[in-house]
Write a protein that holds these residues in place. Structure first.
Motif, PDB file in Angstrom:
ATOM      1  N   MET A 115       0.496  -1.199   0.257  1.00 61.58           N
ATOM      2  CA  MET A 115       0.072   0.235   0.388  1.00 61.58           C
ATOM      3  C   MET A 115       1.439   1.635  -0.441  1.00 61.58           C
ATOM      4  N   GLU A 116       0.842   2.178  -0.798  1.00 59.47           N
ATOM      5  CA  GLU A 116       1.200   3.516  -1.049  1.00 59.47           C
ATOM      6  C   GLU A 116       0.715   4.794   0.086  1.00 59.47           C
ATOM      7  N   PHE A 117       1.955   5.248   0.915  1.00 59.40           N
ATOM      8  CA  PHE A 117       1.309   6.832   1.094  1.00 59.40           C
ATOM      9  C   PHE A 117       2.403   7.572   0.496  1.00 59.40           C
ATOM     10  N   VAL A 118       2.037   8.461   0.730  1.00 60.82           N
ATOM     11  CA  VAL A 118       2.408  10.029   0.026  1.00 60.82           C
ATOM     12  C   VAL A 118       3.726  10.341   1.539  1.00 60.82           C
ATOM     13  N   SER A 119       3.180   9.927   3.092  1.00 61.02           N
ATOM     14  CA  SER A 119       4.108  10.526   3.989  1.00 61.02           C
ATOM     15  C   SER A 119       3.881   9.332   5.308  1.00 61.02           C
ATOM     16  N   ALA A 120       4.407   9.786   6.297  1.00 61.64           N
ATOM     17  CA  ALA A 120       4.435   8.813   7.158  1.00 61.64           C
ATOM     18  C   ALA A 120       3.157   9.193   8.465  1.00 61.64           C
ATOM     19  N   LEU A 121       2.876  10.776   8.144  1.00 60.01           N
ATOM     20  CA  LEU A 121       1.708  10.614   8.966  1.00 60.01           C
ATOM     21  C   LEU A 121       0.220  10.002   8.428  1.00 60.01           C
ATOM     22  N   ALA A 122       0.667  10.346   7.018  1.00 57.51           N
ATOM     23  CA  ALA A 122      -0.315   9.440   5.911  1.00 57.51           C
ATOM     24  C   ALA A 122      -0.737   8.300   6.809  1.00 57.51           C
ATOM     25  N   LYS A 123       0.604   7.117   6.850  1.00 55.84           N
ATOM     26  CA  LYS A 123       0.479   5.485   6.949  1.00 55.84           C
ATOM     27  C   LYS A 123       0.150   6.159   9.135  1.00 55.84           C
ATOM     28  N   GLN A 124       0.389   6.465   9.434  1.00 53.52           N
ATOM     29  CA  GLN A 124       0.360   6.248  10.335  1.00 53.52           C
ATOM     30  C   GLN A 124      -1.221   6.990  11.368  1.00 53.52           C
ATOM     31  N   VAL A 125      -1.847   7.592  10.766  1.00 51.25           N
ATOM     32  CA  VAL A 125      -3.436   7.898  10.871  1.00 51.25           C
ATOM     33  C   VAL A 125      -3.791   6.575  10.160  1.00 51.25           C
ATOM     34  N   PHE A 126      -3.484   5.876   8.850  1.00 50.21           N
ATOM     35  CA  PHE A 126      -4.807   5.489   8.115  1.00 50.21           C
ATOM     36  C   PHE A 126      -4.459   4.236   9.150  1.00 50.21           C
ATOM     37  N   GLU A 127      -2.942   3.785   9.915  1.00 56.43           N
ATOM     38  CA  GLU A 127      -2.991   2.587  10.761  1.00 56.43           C
ATOM     39  C   GLU A 127      -3.732   2.768  11.854  1.00 56.43           C
ATOM     40  N   LYS A 128      -4.039   3.797  12.391  1.00 58.50           N
ATOM     41  CA  LYS A 128      -4.388   4.509  13.422  1.00 58.50           C
ATOM     42  C   LYS A 128      -6.585   4.106  13.584  1.00 58.50           C
ATOM     43  N   VAL A 129      -6.856   4.131  12.591  1.00 58.73           N
ATOM     44  CA  VAL A 129      -8.091   4.630  12.462  1.00 58.73           C
ATOM     45  C   VAL A 129      -8.467   2.696  11.702  1.00 58.73           C
ATOM     46  N   LYS A 130      -7.294   1.972  11.679  1.00 57.65           N
ATOM     47  CA  LYS A 130      -8.157   0.343  11.630  1.00 57.65           C
ATOM     48  C   LYS A 130      -9.111  -0.148  10.115  1.00 57.65           C
ATOM     49  N   LYS A 144     -10.846  13.747  14.519  1.00 58.51           N
ATOM     50  CA  LYS A 144     -11.178  13.016  14.157  1.00 58.51           C
ATOM     51  C   LYS A 144     -10.159  12.289  13.291  1.00 58.51           C
ATOM     52  N   LEU A 145     -10.656  11.203  12.790  1.00 60.76           N
ATOM     53  CA  LEU A 145      -9.227  10.537  12.275  1.00 60.76           C
ATOM     54  C   LEU A 145      -9.771  10.038  10.853  1.00 60.76           C
ATOM     55  N   TYR A 146      -9.262   9.996   9.690  1.00 59.95           N
ATOM     56  CA  TYR A 146     -10.179   9.574   8.785  1.00 59.95           C
ATOM     57  C   TYR A 146      -9.463   8.295   7.998  1.00 59.95           C
ATOM     58  N   ALA A 147      -9.977   7.718   7.001  1.00 62.72           N
ATOM     59  CA  ALA A 147      -9.438   6.770   5.686  1.00 62.72           C
ATOM     60  C   ALA A 147     -10.598   6.159   4.970  1.00 62.72           C
ATOM     61  N   SER A 148     -10.338   6.108   3.890  1.00 66.77           N
ATOM     62  CA  SER A 148     -11.171   4.971   2.780  1.00 66.77           C
ATOM     63  C   SER A 148     -10.330   4.274   1.480  1.00 66.77           C
ATOM     64  N   LEU A 149     -10.267   3.248   1.282  1.00 67.43           N
ATOM     65  CA  LEU A 149      -9.824   2.397   0.530  1.00 67.43           C
ATOM     66  C   LEU A 149     -11.022   2.132  -0.868  1.00 67.43           C
ATOM     67  N   GLU A 150     -11.675   3.392  -0.757  1.00 66.12           N
ATOM     68  CA  GLU A 150     -12.083   3.104  -2.174  1.00 66.12           C
ATOM     69  C   GLU A 150     -13.478   5.206  -2.865  1.00 66.12           C
ATOM     70  N   LYS A 151     -13.068   4.950  -3.526  1.00 69.61           N
ATOM     71  CA  LYS A 151     -13.530   6.112  -3.829  1.00 69.61           C
ATOM     72  C   LYS A 151     -15.014   6.651  -3.986  1.00 69.61           C
ATOM     73  N   VAL A 152     -15.313   7.840  -3.418  1.00 70.15           N
ATOM     74  CA  VAL A 152     -16.530   7.976  -2.897  1.00 70.15           C
ATOM     75  C   VAL A 152     -17.118   9.122  -3.963  1.00 70.15           C
ATOM     76  N   ASP A 153     -18.440   9.034  -4.682  1.00 66.70           N
ATOM     77  CA  ASP A 153     -18.445  10.117  -6.089  1.00 66.70           C
ATOM     78  C   ASP A 153     -19.186  10.858  -5.350  1.00 66.70           C
ATOM     79  N   LEU A 154     -20.301  10.128  -4.312  1.00 68.89           N
ATOM     80  CA  LEU A 154     -21.290  11.518  -3.860  1.00 68.89           C
ATOM     81  C   LEU A 154     -22.239  11.214  -2.414  1.00 68.89           C
TER      82      LEU A 154
END
Length: 295
Positions: A1-16, A29-39
């Motif tokens: 899985m690709e992350f642009v920064s260590a912070l992005a990876k840290q937050v993604f792992e926190k959200v689980k 509040k932390l957010y993460a999604s593996l899916e594109k959302v149109d609306l």
């Protein structure tokens, strides 16, 4: 899985894997999604929102605000919006976070900064939401704030001072007027902000336009004109939109349709179902089976 920064990876792992959840730091509040959302219809709270990876769009009527890794979003009042997540995939997830605006802390800072910012604080704001370019100073504060997540003592002792520093940097910048909207009553959108706050606190009641106009200190026709200039909808359309977005959120959380109907201010279940379907394109019952992917 690709992350642009260590912070992005840290937050993604926190959200689980969960789309949005509170962190151990109150108001963050932390957010993460593996899916594109149109609306996705959401109710945006007064907050400062950041994207650590991917791109997010927030639409309010005729306006669309875009923010990604090099920008952030300031929103000064509760408002119904449509959100989209772009440039997202299983390999490159969306990652972000939001900080609820502490009005008391912002107000204190405004008083302390007023000898240096009297001219800036008098500038009228014409909207409640704004996308603003990230600065090195804010990026530094954000890095230190997220660095507190794994240390309970650091969180408890340092988080308030870092929040204050973040608000300070935002108040100094072009989006500072949006923070002032939260605690002040200036010209432009600031005149309407107290009205929006009143609606968000009372939307479940049978609000009449005369009551809302009285809060604004305007005639009903003048309020209608000023309110629509700022929000692109009339006061009563805003009340309905806020009710329906709140209902959508409650239904997605598993509440029963009848319970939601009365909770958000409808006295007629049939009217509620009719207006809900007209607004969202599906019935309240169907909404209960849909899982939100973002907030």
């Amino acid at each position: 899985m690709e992350f642009v920064s260590a912070l992005a990876k840290q937050v993604f792992e926190k959200v689980k894997g969960e789309c949005g959840q509170p962190s151990e730091i109150e108001g963050l509040k932390l957010y993460a999604s593996l899916e594109k959302v149109d609306l996705m219809p959401i109710v945006l709270q007064p907050s400062i929102c950041f994207v650590l990876q991917a791109e997010k769009h927030v639409s309010t009527g005729k306006q669309t605000f875009v923010y990604s890794e090099d920008t952030y979003l300031i929103n000064s009042v509760t408002r119904p919006v449509e959100a989209s997540l772009l440039d997202v995939s299983q390999e490159r997830p969306y990652v972000g976070f939001s900080l609820a605006i502490d009005q008391q802390m912002v107000g204190q800072l405004m008083m302390e900064m007023s000898p240096w910012q009297q001219e800036a604080s008098s500038h009228p704001q014409r909207d409640f939401t704004q996308s603003t370019k990230m600065t090195p100073a804010i990026e530094n504060v954000v890095t230190r704030l997220l660095g507190l997540l794994d240390n309970p003592m650091d969180r408890d002792i340092l988080a308030p001072s870092i929040f204050r520093e973040l608000y300070y940097e935002v108040l100094k910048g072009p989006g500072g007027g949006l923070l002032r909207n939260c605690v002040s009553n200036h010209a432009g959108a600031n005149r309407i902000a107290p009205v929006v706050h009143y609606i968000e606190q009372n939307f479940e009641r049978n609000l009449a336009i005369e009551e809302i106009a009285n809060v604004a200190g305007m005639s009903a026709s003048t309020l209608h004109e000023h309110f629509k200039q700022v929000t692109t909808v009339s006061p009563m359309q805003y009340v309905k939109s806020l009710r329906l977005h709140k209902a959508r959120s409650m239904l997605s959380s598993g509440y029963q349709v009848a319970e939601v109907c009365y909770e958000v201010g409808y006295s007629s279940p049939s009217q509620f179902s009719r207006e809900f379907k007209r607004y969202f394109g599906f019935t309240p019952s169907e909404a209960r089976s849909l899982v939100s992917t973002i907030e």
